[in-house]
Design an enzyme around this catalytic site. Structure first.
Site, PDB file in Angstrom:
ATOM      1  N   GLY A  36       0.839  -1.210   0.000  1.00 30.58           N
ATOM      2  CA  GLY A  36       0.000   0.000   0.000  1.00 30.58           C
ATOM      3  C   GLY A  36       0.867   1.250   0.000  1.00 30.58           C
ATOM      4  N   GLU A  90       5.448  -5.159   5.512  1.00 31.73           N
ATOM      5  CA  GLU A  90       5.712  -6.532   5.932  1.00 31.73           C
ATOM      6  C   GLU A  90       5.650  -7.544   4.785  1.00 31.73           C
ATOM      7  OE1 GLU A  90       4.978  -8.989   9.820  1.00 31.73           O
ATOM      8  OE2 GLU A  90       3.227  -7.900   9.093  1.00 31.73           O
ATOM      9  N   ASP A 105       0.528   1.605   9.016  1.00 33.24           N
ATOM     10  CA  ASP A 105       0.147   0.795  10.180  1.00 33.24           C
ATOM     11  C   ASP A 105       1.261   0.720  11.225  1.00 33.24           C
ATOM     12  OD1 ASP A 105      -2.165   0.367   8.821  1.00 33.24           O
ATOM     13  OD2 ASP A 105      -1.996  -1.821   8.710  1.00 33.24           O
ATOM     14  N   ARG A 110     -23.724  13.399  21.083  1.00 32.32           N
ATOM     15  CA  ARG A 110     -23.698  12.097  20.408  1.00 32.32           C
ATOM     16  C   ARG A 110     -22.453  11.313  20.781  1.00 32.32           C
ATOM     17  NH1 ARG A 110     -25.304  14.381  14.452  1.00 32.32           N
ATOM     18  NH2 ARG A 110     -27.538  14.008  14.638  1.00 32.32           N
ATOM     19  N   MET A 122      -7.420   3.075  10.214  1.00 28.54           N
ATOM     20  CA  MET A 122      -6.735   1.894   9.687  1.00 28.54           C
ATOM     21  C   MET A 122      -5.866   1.252  10.768  1.00 28.54           C
ATOM     22  SD  MET A 122      -5.836   2.528   5.722  1.00 28.54           S
ATOM     23  CE  MET A 122      -7.113   2.355   4.472  1.00 28.54           C
ATOM     24  N   ARG A 132      -4.394  -2.896  10.520  1.00 29.18           N
ATOM     25  CA  ARG A 132      -4.829  -4.269  10.249  1.00 29.18           C
ATOM     26  C   ARG A 132      -4.558  -5.180  11.441  1.00 29.18           C
ATOM     27  NH1 ARG A 132      -5.974  -7.467   6.021  1.00 29.18           N
ATOM     28  NH2 ARG A 132      -6.228  -5.647   4.702  1.00 29.18           N
ATOM     29  N   HIS A 166      -8.980   5.619   3.202  1.00 24.14           N
ATOM     30  CA  HIS A 166      -7.714   5.898   2.509  1.00 24.14           C
ATOM     31  C   HIS A 166      -7.262   7.342   2.596  1.00 24.14           C
ATOM     32  CE1 HIS A 166      -8.827   1.972   1.038  1.00 24.14           C
ATOM     33  NE2 HIS A 166      -7.556   1.786   0.769  1.00 24.14           N
ATOM     34  N   GLN A 206      -6.325   8.568   5.099  1.00 26.88           N
ATOM     35  CA  GLN A 206      -5.172   8.467   6.014  1.00 26.88           C
ATOM     36  C   GLN A 206      -3.864   8.187   5.280  1.00 26.88           C
ATOM     37  OE1 GLN A 206      -6.612   5.888   9.701  1.00 26.88           O
ATOM     38  NE2 GLN A 206      -7.866   5.593   7.893  1.00 26.88           N
ATOM     39  N   ARG A 207      -3.967   7.696   4.058  1.00 28.66           N
ATOM     40  CA  ARG A 207      -2.764   7.338   3.308  1.00 28.66           C
ATOM     41  C   ARG A 207      -2.407   8.363   2.243  1.00 28.66           C
ATOM     42  NH1 ARG A 207      -3.646   1.113   1.779  1.00 28.66           N
ATOM     43  NH2 ARG A 207      -3.307   1.938  -0.297  1.00 28.66           N
TER      44      ARG A 207
HETATM   45  O1  F6P Z   1      -1.253   0.273   4.370  1.00 31.43           O
HETATM   46  C1  F6P Z   1      -1.825  -0.623   5.284  1.00 31.43           C
HETATM   47  C2  F6P Z   1      -3.285  -0.528   5.150  1.00 31.43           C
HETATM   48  O2  F6P Z   1      -3.557   0.816   5.242  1.00 31.43           O
HETATM   49  C3  F6P Z   1      -4.134  -1.312   6.131  1.00 31.43           C
HETATM   50  O3  F6P Z   1      -4.351  -0.675   7.330  1.00 31.43           O
HETATM   51  C4  F6P Z   1      -5.412  -1.480   5.332  1.00 31.43           C
HETATM   52  O4  F6P Z   1      -6.156  -2.585   5.789  1.00 31.43           O
HETATM   53  C5  F6P Z   1      -4.898  -1.696   3.983  1.00 31.43           C
HETATM   54  O5  F6P Z   1      -3.714  -0.944   3.876  1.00 31.43           O
HETATM   55  C6  F6P Z   1      -5.880  -1.324   2.905  1.00 31.43           C
HETATM   56  O6  F6P Z   1      -5.221  -1.284   1.687  1.00 31.43           O
HETATM   57  P1  F6P Z   1      -5.887  -1.418   0.259  1.00 31.43           P
HETATM   58  O7  F6P Z   1      -7.276  -0.905   0.345  1.00 31.43           O
HETATM   59  O8  F6P Z   1      -4.992  -0.574  -0.591  1.00 31.43           O
HETATM   60  O9  F6P Z   1      -5.834  -2.857  -0.086  1.00 31.43           O
END
Ligand code: F6P
Length: 339
Positions: free
Chosen positions: A10, A102, A124, A159, A166, A168, A269, A271-272
């Site tokens: 990712g 990883e 992550d 509320r 994210m 995993r 996403h 976050q990325r």
């Molecule tokens: O980069 C790690 C991560 O952000 C995980 O937390 C998430 O589950 C995964 O990538 C999702 O990635 P994609 O939607 O690109 O498969």
């Protein structure tokens, strides 16, 4: 010397800063750097193109990766390692600088004859051999900023706001952004949660001088067995569950049990994406320089990582066994319930 460079898995903010550092350091040391597109897929297909300082000018603050990325793992494909070896011979490569998480590091460890220096990246932050992976602090900052925004609307409407982040198998984004954003409950993958304890905590918060709360849930968080349903996850092209949805289930349980209006926000996403924070820019630059110097020194099969303030190396074969998880002593942080 001729070095290949690729980004795998990712994407995350800071990849371009690392690519720039490798290319510029290579140039300064008289090394030819060849780029490969879309991770190991490009290497298996043999598509290489030279990268010069001119090619990487201006990319340091840009999100994503100019090389593209994929989760392709040659070690899991019949004939994959052989195609990698062919490209090494055809391009006259001494080895690769691989920027990955990883999965990507696992595949490199499974091809010990392929010379690789690894640079750790993943929002992550679950990769061993480094205190922080490229992208993590940017993701944690983005999540914190968004939790701050949820806080004010939660307060206005009385509320419960459930925020799914994210993470995993490691709850680093959840616990970091949750603490920084003053969350009332943080649920992380390392510790199964009891939904009734979560609700008790929320009732306690609401009986004090306010009646709103913030619950941060990592996408990989799981309930104690037989206490709650789990989302049905589809598998992605690499056989990993495509996570997302636990926040919805947690919110439904809270609304039903606490009887307070509850809303869910899944950060996903976002976050990325976008520009890396200063920490990630500096980390990526330092690791890029260190990776080239490690290759020159013949340190193939090593990952360069941050240890305290220093850059240190760890054998890639040890990375799998050293996943970085939130340690148990953090589970009981006062005022936060990581049940
Ligand atoms: O980069 C790690 C991560 O952000 C995980 O937390 C998430 O589950 C995964 O990538 C999702 O990635 P994609 O939607 O690109 O498969």
């Amino acid at each position: 010397m001729r070095l290949g460079i690729l980004t795998g898995g990712g994407d995350c903010p800071g990849l371009n800063a690392a690519i720039r550092a490798v290319v510029r350091t290579g140039f300064a040391r008289g090394i030819t750097v060849l780029g490969f597109r879309d991770g190991w897929r490009g290497v298996m297909e043999g598509e290489a193109f030279p990268l010069t300082p001119e090619d990487v000018r201006g990319i340091l603050p840009r999100g994503g990766t100019i090389l593209g990325t994929s989760g392709t793992q040659p070690s899991g494909i019949e004939g994959g390692p052989e195609l990698v070896r062919r490209t090494i011979a055809a391009q006259g490569l001494d080895g690769f600088v691989v920027i990955g998480g990883e999965g990507t590091m696992g595949t490199t460890a499974a091809m010990p004859d392929v010379p690789v220096v690894g640079i750790p990246k993943t929002i992550d932050n679950d990769i061993g051999g480094t205190d922080a992976s490229i992208g993590f602090w940017t993701a944690a900052q983005i999540a914190t900023d968004l939790i701050d925004r949820l806080y004010s609307t939660a307060e206005s409407h009385n509320r419960v706001m459930v925020c799914e982040v994210m993470g995993r198998s490691a709850g680093w984004i959840g616990i970091t952004a949750g603490l920084a954003g003053a969350a009332d409950v943080i649920l992380i993958p390392e510790h199964p949660f009891d939904i009734e304890l979560v609700c008790e905590r929320i009732r306690g918060v609401h009986s004090e001088r306010r009646s709103f709360s913030i619950v941060v849930v990592s996408e990989g968080a799981t309930p104690v067995p037989d206490t709650m349903n789990l989302p049905q996850y589809e598998l992605d092209e690499n056989g990993w569950p495509r996570l997302g949805g636990i926040g919805q289930l947690v919110a439904a349980e809270i609304q039903g049990r606490v009887r307070t209006e509850t809303r869910v926000t899944t950060l996903g996403h976002v976050q990325r994406g976008g520009s890396p924070v200063a920490f990630d820019r500096v980390l990526a630059t330092r690791l890029g320089i260190a990776a080239v110097d490690e290759a020159i020194a013949g340190g193939w099969g090593n990952l360069v990582g941050l240890r305290g303030h220093a850059i240190e190396t760890t054998p890639l074969v040890e990375i799998g066994a050293r996943a970085s998880l939130v340690p148990p002593e953090r589970f009981g942080i006062p005022e936060i319930l990581c049940v």
